[in-house]
Each structure stands twice: as C-alpha cells, then as structure tokens.
Design an enzyme around this catalytic site. Structure first.
Site, PDB file in Angstrom:
ATOM      1  N   ARG A 175       0.798  -1.231   0.000  1.00  0.00           N
ATOM      2  CA  ARG A 175       0.000   0.000   0.000  1.00  0.00           C
ATOM      3  C   ARG A 175       0.827   1.275   0.000  1.00  0.00           C
ATOM      4  O   ARG A 175       0.400   2.278  -0.545  1.00  0.00           O
ATOM      5  CB  ARG A 175      -1.017  -0.006   1.147  1.00  0.00           C
ATOM      6  CG  ARG A 175      -2.113  -1.065   0.927  1.00  0.00           C
ATOM      7  CD  ARG A 175      -3.284  -0.937   1.894  1.00  0.00           C
ATOM      8  NE  ARG A 175      -4.060   0.258   1.673  1.00  0.00           N
ATOM      9  CZ  ARG A 175      -4.017   1.341   2.423  1.00  0.00           C
ATOM     10  NH1 ARG A 175      -3.239   1.399   3.493  1.00  0.00           N
ATOM     11  NH2 ARG A 175      -4.751   2.394   2.124  1.00  0.00           N
ATOM     12  N   TYR A 210       0.054   3.661  -3.024  1.00  0.00           N
ATOM     13  CA  TYR A 210      -0.626   4.941  -2.776  1.00  0.00           C
ATOM     14  C   TYR A 210       0.034   5.814  -1.715  1.00  0.00           C
ATOM     15  O   TYR A 210      -0.608   6.676  -1.145  1.00  0.00           O
ATOM     16  CB  TYR A 210      -2.075   4.762  -2.308  1.00  0.00           C
ATOM     17  CG  TYR A 210      -2.865   3.528  -2.619  1.00  0.00           C
ATOM     18  CD1 TYR A 210      -3.477   3.384  -3.863  1.00  0.00           C
ATOM     19  CD2 TYR A 210      -3.069   2.547  -1.658  1.00  0.00           C
ATOM     20  CE1 TYR A 210      -4.278   2.282  -4.128  1.00  0.00           C
ATOM     21  CE2 TYR A 210      -3.874   1.442  -1.918  1.00  0.00           C
ATOM     22  CZ  TYR A 210      -4.467   1.313  -3.159  1.00  0.00           C
ATOM     23  OH  TYR A 210      -5.263   0.233  -3.409  1.00  0.00           O
ATOM     24  N   CYS A 254      13.612  -6.207  -4.473  1.00  0.00           N
ATOM     25  CA  CYS A 254      14.519  -5.515  -5.386  1.00  0.00           C
ATOM     26  C   CYS A 254      13.802  -4.390  -6.113  1.00  0.00           C
ATOM     27  O   CYS A 254      13.620  -4.432  -7.336  1.00  0.00           O
ATOM     28  CB  CYS A 254      15.084  -6.523  -6.376  1.00  0.00           C
ATOM     29  SG  CYS A 254      15.937  -7.837  -5.542  1.00  0.00           S
TER      30      CYS A 254
END
Ligand SMILES: *Cc1c(COP(=O)(O)O)cnc(C)c1O
Length: 433
Positions: free
Chosen positions: A331, A335, A362
C-alpha cells in the site's frame, strides 16, 4: 498513545494485541507475521450490524467486503456474526463456499466477471449478482435462461459523487471503469433491457463511491441520487426496486492524522436522509445494504517484522530494513499510504528517531513508510506496523519468490494459525520441469 483500542503495552513495555505479547507471537510463529484480533473483528461486525438494525428496523444488511481480507476463517466469522458477504472473483467465491458461507447472503461484484465466474455463481446459488454493464447483463441473461434460472440482480450505478479521496481509489465518477452512468442514459437502458429478460430479476441498485472516506455528506448525497433514480425508473419503466446497496468505503484511523466519523453517526444520518427522500418521492423505503471492508478488518490487524539492518546515511536518511515489504504490504508503494510503525519491544518508550522502513524486495520503491517516528532500533528488533488488517494479506504477492506470511488470530489470550505461512515447496507447486 495507541490507535487501536485492542493494543496496549505490558509490564515489560512490549506491545500487546488482544492481551498477548507481540514479541511472544513473533518468537512462536516467526516474522513477518500478520496478527488479527478476532475479538475486534467481531466487535466491528457487531457495531455495524447493531447500527443497521437500529436505524433501519431490521430492513438492512451488512455485507463484509471480503476483498479487504479474505480467508476461510474470516468468512466463517462474518457468517457467524450474521453478515452478508461481497465477493469479486471465483477465488473469493470459492473461499466463501469452502467456509460454508450461506450463498443466499452473497453479493457477486466486479466490472468484468468472466463467463466461468458467472456460471460458478449461478450453479452455487449466489443470492445476488451486481451487474456492472450491458455486456455482462446480456451474457448473464442468456446463461441464466439457458440454465432455467431466474437470477436476482442489482445494477452498479455511478452516482457521480466526488468523495474527496485518493485518485487511484476513487470510483464514483463518470470516468470510472465501474458501473453504469446516469448522465448518458446508460443506466436507464440497462434497466429497460433487464426488465425484458426472463433470466434475471432486477431487485436492486448499488453504488460504491470510494474508499477511506471520512465525510458523511457524500454518502447522503449518493443515497439521494440513487433514490431519485429508483423513483424515476419506478414511475417511467415500472421497475420495482427493493434493495438499495450503498457500498462501503468508511475511513479508518491509520495514524493520528486520521479522524474517521463514527459509523453509527453515518448510519443515523444516512437513514434519516433516506426516510425523508422516500417520503418526498412517495416511494417505499428500500431494504438497505452496506458493504464495509476496511472498517471491519483494517483496525483488527497488525504486521510484525524483524529488523535486519539499520543503514544511517549521514545527512540523507536512515533506512531500517525489515524481513517483509511490498510483498506483504504494497500500500505504500501503491498509494503512499500512511502507517504507524513502532518497535514492539520498546512500545512504551518515546519515539525519538526519524527513519524510513524499507522492505527486502529488489525495488527502491519497496518501502513500508518514509520519515516515520519510531523508538531507537537495532538489528533483531521486532517492528509492528499498525492497522494492517485490510488490503495487506489480500494484496500480498510472491514477488522475488518471497513466501506469504502466516496469519495468526488472537482471541481470549490464545492464538491460532488461520492461514499458514507459505513454504518454499508451496512456491514451486505449480512449476513443471
Ligand atoms: C472495495 C469495495 C467495498 C469495500 O470498500 P472498503 O473501503 O474496504 O469499505 C465495498 N463494495 C464494493 C463494491 C467494493 O468494490
């Protein structure tokens, strides 16, 4: 000062969840680890159900939007608490079936249900299919008729409400991949077609105006727009709409910067707007459905990680790297979502350090939180990220071939594994030589 009421510190100064020492959970089950407080999950279900029963006099249903956090254990809890269930894919429906969830209380959503998913829904007696578009309506109508069934449907409508949330997760606009627009006559055309189809019975309308919304006003407005449309298609087309499904999207507190409205207050205000508008329009008050996801699962969960390294870059920043990352919580990468992070073993101490918590993938963007305040930490310390119960496990991936963490439920001072940790063999189970 903690955000969720189920979190505390014990005499050792360790973070506790549901009364259990989080360091003990990390020790027993390993990290990364999702921990869900079953009591708080149930309490959240009961709070919504109590409010809807109170304000709609038994003419309402709370459906848990399972995409927030879906596994058999949570489907069973939602069933036991008398909730309905939203599913959006064959996988979520299969989970609900395997959990023994009553299919008549299932709502099947999604903007592009496949023929296979629609068949699965028809064959298993899913209560309601929330039809997104005309192509889907025609496909479902044909399939249901061929199967000799009459499927109850709702239409997903775009009420055109701006709910002031993040662009990526805003879904109430005309420019949205979800649903039928009112402005261009598309919704009305769908109603007209549905009324002429023997394979479907149009019983309701649905909208979902966004997610992590703090204001009540957009919900009130959406309810009014939907009722106006119900009245219009009632008088002009003879459609008898019994169900008004107002979706989910209730905001939760991720950090002290978030101030969600009380859900009971939401229910009180929206129900009175509905009663007033129905009286004004001279229509019966519909049966009302709401679909909380985040607000049921989110506050009940935390994630525990172990710190592997602390990289202090003089004059730049300090990276604290943990043994998970965007694979178990994408998340922040998606966002820039805010989270509260703390050192689980020093939770009672002041947070004096500003650090960036990084994952092990990575990707430079694989961060859990930037410039966040935590207690001084060193390798081996356990970090807790709060309010991760929704859209973490359900959005997890195997990027870098990292196995998904276990989900442990705590209740009454006891813990149990609800979803076991993926093994390396699990990662290879579909690989062929
Ligand atoms: C995502 C979604 C929900 C749940 O949203 P939350 O923000 O988690 O409450 C409810 N209904 C529909 C149709 C959704 O897509």
């Amino acid at each position: 000062m903690y955000i969720a009421k189920n979190l505390n510190t014990n005499e050792l100064g360790h973070l506790t969840i549901g009364g259990i020492d989080s360091l003990q959970l990390a020790e027993q089950y390993g990290t990364p680890l999702y921990v869900m407080d079953e009591d708080l999950l149930r309490e959240n279900c009961r709070a919504f159900k109590g409010s809807i029963d109170k304000y709609y006099g038994g003419r309402g249903l709370v459906t848990y939007a399972s995409k927030a956090f879906c596994c058999k254990a949570v489907c069973k809890i939602a069933a036991q608490e008398g909730l309905g269930l939203d599913v959006v894919s064959a996988g979520e429906l299969y989970t609900a079936l395997q959990a023994g969830f009553p299919m008549q209380r299932v709502f099947f959503h999604g903007n592009n249900k496949t023929p296979v998913e629609l068949r699965q829904a028809l064959e298993n007696g899913v209560g309601y299919i929330v039809v997104d578009n005309l192509d889907e309506l025609r496909l479902l109508g044909t399939m249901a008729q061929a199967a000799g069934k009459v499927q109850d449907i709702l239409f997903r409508i775009k009420p055109g409400i701006d709910a002031h949330t993040h662009d990526f997760i805003r879904t109430g606009q005309i420019d949205s991949k979800f649903g039928l627009a009112l402005e261009n006559g598309e919704a009305e055309e769908a109603v007209r077609e549905a009324l002429a189809m023997p394979g479907v019975r149009l019983v309701g309308l649905h909208c979902h105006i966004g997610s992590q919304i703090f204001d009540i006003a957009p919900f009130e407005l959406a309810a009014q727009v939907m009722l106006d449309f119900i009245a219009k298609i009632g008088s002009e087309l003879g459609a008898e709409i019994e169900i008004l499904d107002l979706g989910g999207g209730f905001g939760i507190q991720y950090t002290s910067a978030d101030h969600p409205s009380s859900y009971d207050e939401y229910m009180r205000r929206v129900s009175s707007v509905i009663a007033a508008r129905c009286a004004q329009l001279g229509i019966d008050t519909p049966f009302v459905v709401i679909e909380p996801g985040r607000s049921i699962a989110g506050p009940a969960g935390i994630t525990l990680y172990t710190v592997g390294s602390v990289k202090h870059i003089e004059g730049v920043r300090t990276y604290v790297s943990v043994d998970g990352g965007m694979t178990d919580n994408p998340r922040y990468a998606l966002y820039q979502a805010s989270y509260d992070v703390l050192a689980a073993g020093k939770a009672a101490q002041p947070r004096t350090e500003t650090v960036t918590v990084a994952g092990k993938c990575c990707e430079s963007g694989d961060l859990i939180q930037e410039n966040t305040q935590i207690q001084p930490v060193q390798p081996g310390d356990v970090l807790a990220v709060l309010a991760t119960g929704a859209y973490n496990y359900s959005m997890a991936s195997n990027y870098n071939r990292i196995p998904r963490p276990a989900v442990v439920f705590v209740k009454d001072g006891q813990s149990r594994v609800a979803v076991r940790r993926e093994s390396l063999e699990d990662l290879l189970q579909n690989d062929l030589d």
